[in-house]
Write a protein that holds these residues in place. Structure first.
Motif, short mmCIF file in Angstrom:
data_model
loop_
_atom_site.label_atom_id
_atom_site.label_comp_id
_atom_site.label_asym_id
_atom_site.label_seq_id
_atom_site.Cartn_x
_atom_site.Cartn_y
_atom_site.Cartn_z
N UNK A 85 0.86 -1.17 0.00
CA UNK A 85 0.00 0.00 0.00
C UNK A 85 0.90 1.23 0.00
N UNK A 86 0.79 2.04 -1.06
CA UNK A 86 1.61 3.25 -1.18
C UNK A 86 0.72 4.47 -1.05
N UNK A 87 1.15 5.39 -0.20
CA UNK A 87 0.49 6.68 -0.05
C UNK A 87 1.61 7.72 0.10
N UNK A 112 -1.76 -6.52 -4.75
CA UNK A 112 -1.73 -7.87 -4.18
C UNK A 112 -0.85 -8.79 -5.02
N UNK A 113 -0.45 -8.31 -6.21
CA UNK A 113 0.38 -9.09 -7.12
C UNK A 113 1.66 -8.31 -7.40
N UNK A 114 2.78 -8.76 -6.81
CA UNK A 114 4.02 -8.02 -6.96
C UNK A 114 5.21 -8.96 -6.82
N UNK A 115 6.33 -8.53 -7.42
CA UNK A 115 7.58 -9.28 -7.22
C UNK A 115 8.38 -8.56 -6.13
N UNK A 132 5.23 -3.84 -8.42
CA UNK A 132 3.82 -4.22 -8.41
C UNK A 132 3.34 -4.49 -9.84
N UNK A 133 2.59 -5.59 -10.00
CA UNK A 133 2.16 -5.99 -11.34
C UNK A 133 0.71 -5.65 -11.64
N UNK A 134 -0.06 -5.30 -10.61
CA UNK A 134 -1.49 -5.07 -10.81
C UNK A 134 -1.92 -3.63 -10.56
N UNK A 135 -1.02 -2.67 -10.85
CA UNK A 135 -1.36 -1.26 -10.71
C UNK A 135 -1.31 -0.60 -12.09
N UNK A 136 -2.00 0.54 -12.20
CA UNK A 136 -2.13 1.22 -13.48
C UNK A 136 -0.77 1.70 -14.02
N UNK A 137 0.03 2.35 -13.18
CA UNK A 137 1.35 2.81 -13.61
C UNK A 137 2.37 1.70 -13.42
#
Length: 178
Positions: A85-87, A112-115, A132-137
């Motif tokens: 979680x990035x803020x 939830x999907x990341x290396x 992270x593999x499941x984010x827009x950027x």
């Protein structure tokens, strides 16, 4: 009586100063190896210092140097074994505009999907690469942690200039059961 007053004044002065939130070496080792920690940003260093200085020089209290103080602003990057979680704020040039919510600025995502690749550093500490593999950027995050919990988080993306953050890692707060 005068000595008591002086002592009281000194205690009150030092009680108002913020303390460093560094962890012990054992705690840092435990949370880094468990992939369960929170990076708390205390400053940001954008890549385009000259542009930032032009804008920020008009702001009261800005001292220059391209380093932006974030102390007390609760900007965090949370790592658990199953999520990120990035803020974090973003200061710099975006190559691709974000369409939609005007408040959707900064580096904000949940994944939830990341290396995750952790490598021990030569003088203690860790170098951690996260993607992270499941984010827009398309973010690539590099977290360098010292034995005492000081850390530097560098963020690169295809859609904006790179930025780095200085701060500390801490244990996540336990959620209270209702």
């Amino acid at each position: 009586m005068e000595t008591f007053k002086n002592l009281l004044i000194i205690v009150l002065l030092f009680s108002g100063l913020p303390s460093k939130a560094q962890t012990t070496q054992e705690t840092t080792t435990k949370i880094a190896e468990a992939k369960n920690y929170v990076f708390v940003a205390s400053s940001a260093s954008p890549l385009n210092v000259a542009d930032i200085n032009k804008v920020m020089s008009r702001m009261p209290g800005y001292t220059g140097g391209g380093n932006i103080n974030l102390t007390g602003s609760n900007y965090t990057f949370t790592v658990t074994p199953d999520s990120l979680v990035a803020y974090l704020p973003y200061y710099g040039r975006s190559f691709t505009p974000k369409i939609g919510d005007p408040n959707d600025s900064g580096i904000k995502f949940k994944s939830k999907d990341f290396s995750y690749k952790s490598t021990p550093a030569k003088k203690g500490g860790w170098l951690i690469l996260i993607h992270p593999k499941d984010v827009k950027d398309n973010y690539n995050l590099t977290l360098s942690i010292t034995k005492t919990g000081r850390a530097t988080l560098s963020v690169t993306s295809n859609s904006q200039q790179a930025i780095s953050y200085e701060g500390n890692i801490t244990e996540p707060e336990l959620k209270k059961k209702k």
